[in-house]
Motif scaffolding. Structure first.
Motif, PDB file in Angstrom:
ATOM      1  N   PRO A 176      41.522  43.319  79.034  1.00 11.21           N
ATOM      2  CA  PRO A 176      41.370  43.748  80.425  1.00 11.21           C
ATOM      3  C   PRO A 176      39.895  43.777  80.836  1.00 11.21           C
ATOM      4  CG  PRO A 176      42.940  45.147  79.268  1.00 11.21           C
ATOM      5  CD  PRO A 176      42.267  44.295  78.229  1.00 11.21           C
ATOM      6  N   VAL A 177      39.616  43.276  82.048  1.00 11.47           N
ATOM      7  CA  VAL A 177      38.243  43.342  82.562  1.00 11.47           C
ATOM      8  C   VAL A 177      38.178  44.010  83.929  1.00 11.47           C
ATOM      9  CG1 VAL A 177      37.385  41.372  81.244  1.00 11.47           C
ATOM     10  CG2 VAL A 177      38.418  40.967  83.487  1.00 11.47           C
ATOM     11  N   LEU A 178      39.324  44.329  84.510  1.00  8.34           N
ATOM     12  CA  LEU A 178      39.299  45.016  85.803  1.00  8.34           C
ATOM     13  C   LEU A 178      40.578  45.845  85.963  1.00  8.34           C
ATOM     14  CD1 LEU A 178      37.953  45.447  88.594  1.00  8.34           C
ATOM     15  CD2 LEU A 178      39.254  43.460  89.408  1.00  8.34           C
ATOM     16  N   ARG A 179      40.391  47.124  86.239  1.00  5.31           N
ATOM     17  CA  ARG A 179      41.493  48.019  86.571  1.00  5.31           C
ATOM     18  C   ARG A 179      41.170  48.713  87.891  1.00  5.31           C
ATOM     19  NH1 ARG A 179      45.413  49.186  82.564  1.00  5.31           N
ATOM     20  NH2 ARG A 179      44.922  48.362  80.493  1.00  5.31           N
ATOM     21  N   ALA A 180      42.200  49.109  88.598  1.00  4.08           N
ATOM     22  CA  ALA A 180      41.999  49.727  89.909  1.00  4.08           C
ATOM     23  C   ALA A 180      41.482  51.156  89.741  1.00  4.08           C
ATOM     24  CB  ALA A 180      43.315  49.753  90.669  1.00  4.08           C
ATOM     25  N   LEU A 231      46.217  47.594  86.081  1.00  6.34           N
ATOM     26  CA  LEU A 231      45.531  46.413  85.565  1.00  6.34           C
ATOM     27  C   LEU A 231      45.515  45.320  86.631  1.00  6.34           C
ATOM     28  CD1 LEU A 231      44.186  45.060  83.135  1.00  6.34           C
ATOM     29  CD2 LEU A 231      46.463  44.365  82.350  1.00  6.34           C
ATOM     30  N   LEU A 232      44.305  44.806  86.922  1.00  4.76           N
ATOM     31  CA  LEU A 232      44.153  43.799  87.969  1.00  4.76           C
ATOM     32  C   LEU A 232      43.697  42.449  87.441  1.00  4.76           C
ATOM     33  CD1 LEU A 232      42.411  45.899  90.778  1.00  4.76           C
ATOM     34  CD2 LEU A 232      44.850  45.447  90.463  1.00  4.76           C
ATOM     35  N   ARG A 233      42.940  42.452  86.348  1.00  5.28           N
ATOM     36  CA  ARG A 233      42.367  41.201  85.844  1.00  5.28           C
ATOM     37  C   ARG A 233      42.257  41.274  84.332  1.00  5.28           C
ATOM     38  NH1 ARG A 233      36.543  38.619  87.335  1.00  5.28           N
ATOM     39  NH2 ARG A 233      37.211  36.511  87.841  1.00  5.28           N
ATOM     40  N   GLY A 285      49.510  50.288  84.200  1.00  3.67           N
ATOM     41  CA  GLY A 285      49.258  51.244  85.271  1.00  3.67           C
ATOM     42  C   GLY A 285      50.524  51.597  86.014  1.00  3.67           C
ATOM     43  N   ARG A 286      50.495  52.758  86.690  1.00  2.99           N
ATOM     44  CA  ARG A 286      51.631  53.238  87.481  1.00  2.99           C
ATOM     45  C   ARG A 286      52.924  53.283  86.667  1.00  2.99           C
ATOM     46  NH1 ARG A 286      50.712  50.542  93.516  1.00  2.99           N
ATOM     47  NH2 ARG A 286      48.529  51.197  93.731  1.00  2.99           N
ATOM     48  N   SER A 330      46.364  50.128  66.292  1.00  3.65           N
ATOM     49  CA  SER A 330      47.624  49.922  65.572  1.00  3.65           C
ATOM     50  C   SER A 330      48.377  51.238  65.432  1.00  3.65           C
ATOM     51  CB  SER A 330      47.361  49.355  64.173  1.00  3.65           C
ATOM     52  OG  SER A 330      46.648  48.156  64.213  1.00  3.65           O
ATOM     53  N   LEU A 331      47.646  52.348  65.611  1.00  2.98           N
ATOM     54  CA  LEU A 331      48.187  53.683  65.349  1.00  2.98           C
ATOM     55  C   LEU A 331      48.327  54.529  66.614  1.00  2.98           C
ATOM     56  CD1 LEU A 331      46.020  54.465  62.191  1.00  2.98           C
ATOM     57  CD2 LEU A 331      48.196  53.238  62.329  1.00  2.98           C
ATOM     58  N   MET A 332      47.724  54.099  67.709  1.00  4.69           N
ATOM     59  CA  MET A 332      47.837  54.852  68.965  1.00  4.69           C
ATOM     60  C   MET A 332      47.592  53.928  70.156  1.00  4.69           C
ATOM     61  SD  MET A 332      44.276  57.085  69.031  1.00  4.69           S
ATOM     62  CE  MET A 332      44.446  57.510  70.776  1.00  4.69           C
ATOM     63  N   SER A 333      48.360  54.134  71.218  1.00  6.73           N
ATOM     64  CA  SER A 333      48.170  53.401  72.469  1.00  6.73           C
ATOM     65  C   SER A 333      48.234  54.391  73.626  1.00  6.73           C
ATOM     66  CB  SER A 333      49.256  52.336  72.658  1.00  6.73           C
ATOM     67  OG  SER A 333      49.074  51.241  71.793  1.00  6.73           O
ATOM     68  N   MET A 334      47.219  54.390  74.462  1.00  2.35           N
ATOM     69  CA  MET A 334      47.244  55.226  75.664  1.00  2.35           C
ATOM     70  C   MET A 334      48.251  54.638  76.648  1.00  2.35           C
ATOM     71  SD  MET A 334      45.020  57.667  75.096  1.00  2.35           S
ATOM     72  CE  MET A 334      44.946  58.371  76.755  1.00  2.35           C
ATOM     73  N   LEU A 335      49.169  55.479  77.134  1.00  3.33           N
ATOM     74  CA  LEU A 335      50.205  55.030  78.067  1.00  3.33           C
ATOM     75  C   LEU A 335      49.868  55.407  79.500  1.00  3.33           C
ATOM     76  CD1 LEU A 335      53.367  56.016  76.000  1.00  3.33           C
ATOM     77  CD2 LEU A 335      52.101  53.859  75.969  1.00  3.33           C
ATOM     78  N   ASP A 336      49.340  56.595  79.677  1.00  5.36           N
ATOM     79  CA  ASP A 336      48.749  57.028  80.944  1.00  5.36           C
ATOM     80  C   ASP A 336      47.693  58.062  80.580  1.00  5.36           C
ATOM     81  OD1 ASP A 336      50.043  59.522  80.575  1.00  5.36           O
ATOM     82  OD2 ASP A 336      51.689  59.001  81.927  1.00  5.36           O
TER      83      ASP A 336
END
Length: 294
Positions: free
Chosen positions: A290-294, A15-17, A244-245, A193-199
């Motif tokens: 989030p609006v910018l990720r690497a 996450l950058l921005r 991220g990472r 509320s029921l799921m979050s992506m971690l990687d």
């Protein structure tokens, strides 16, 4: 692809921005807005000083992680819910999609996001219009070409169809996931509320509350499912922001779930969210767009 919105189809890359809306800018210090806390679904009237302090800590953690933080300006149209900045827009590599929230008081937030986007040079891909309803808390990128959208009280099939029409020309598959009745139409129960992506390979889940077809979809894609500690469901244990990472941002109140995440190899950074998050049912992902990720 715009130079100022990129990798919008990932929820887990670095996450950058990010866009946020501090309690001050959402009017949590104003008696006229705070007086509406019951009808907005808060558990109690929010404490502005404590909430702002917790938000400042959140922003500090984001900055420490190398994330540039944009603040949504104050606006007379915003309600207390605007602090949960995730919901009113969806970033894609082709621009923002403005949502049309299922919660009436939140509808003006999309135009507030549009104003900030114009100021920052972020293009608008399109918007969801009535009779479509959509909130980005119901929307999860499973990968860069697959979008999963929860269908419930805040996002309806008409809204999903409009998002699909905007994205199909860009080769994006949009899938619909049924949401449970849960606490009912007055409560905030998003897919996130029921799921979050971690990687790219791991999802934090509240397994008993996910529909069977959603669980089977995740399993068919070979994703590793980590279950929250169910004693922490009410304190938003499933609401975790991927930086991220292998870095995550989570609520300090959910120590048991956070321990599970650490044991799974993640670096978990925490902040207290009793007033800012749990009171209004919006965790770390809800507070951030989030609006910018690497």
């Amino acid at each position: 692809m715009s130079a100022v919105i990129a990798n919008g189809h990932s929820m887990t890359d670095e996450l950058l921005r990010v866009m946020v809306c501090p309690p001050l800018n959402a009017g949590w210090d104003r008696a006229d807005r705070v007086s509406l806390w019951r009808e907005l679904g808060f558990h109690h009237a929010p404490d502005f000083v404590l909430s702002q302090s917790q938000h400042d800590t959140l922003c500090g953690l984001l900055t420490d992680a190398g994330v540039a933080v944009l603040c949504l300006p104050p606006d007379h149209s915003l309600s207390l819910d605007a602090v949960y900045a995730h919901d009113a827009s969806l970033p894609t590599d082709h621009g923002l999609i403005l949502m049309n929230p299922g919660k009436e008081n939140r509808i003006p937030e999309a135009q507030a996001h549009a104003k900030l986007a114009a100021h920052e040079g972020i293009p608008i891909l399109g918007e969801v219009r009535a009779l479509g309803r959509s909130e980005a808390g119901d929307i999860v990128w499973l990968d860069s070409r697959t979008l999963l959208i929860g269908c419930g009280y805040r996002t309806n099939q008409a809204g999903i169809a409009q998002i699909r029409a905007l994205l199909v020309r860009h080769g994006i598959e949009v899938l619909s996931a049924p949401l449970p009745y849960g606490p009912g139409p007055a409560a905030c129960l998003h897919l996130m509320s029921l799921m979050s992506m971690l990687d790219a390979h791991t999802v934090l889940v509240d397994l008993p509350w996910l529909a069977v077809e959603t669980v089977e979809l995740l399993q068919a894609r070979g994703l590793r499912l980590i279950e929250i500690d169910y004693s922490e469901r009410e304190s938003l244990a499933c609401n975790v922001l991927a930086l991220g990472r292998k870095k995550l941002l989570a609520l300090a109140e959910n120590a048991k779930t956070n321990r599970k995440l650490q044991e799974a190899g993640f670096d978990v950074r925490t902040f207290a969210g009793s007033e800012l998050c749990i009171n209004g049912s919006g965790g770390p992902t809800c507070l951030t767009r989030p609006v910018l990720r690497a």
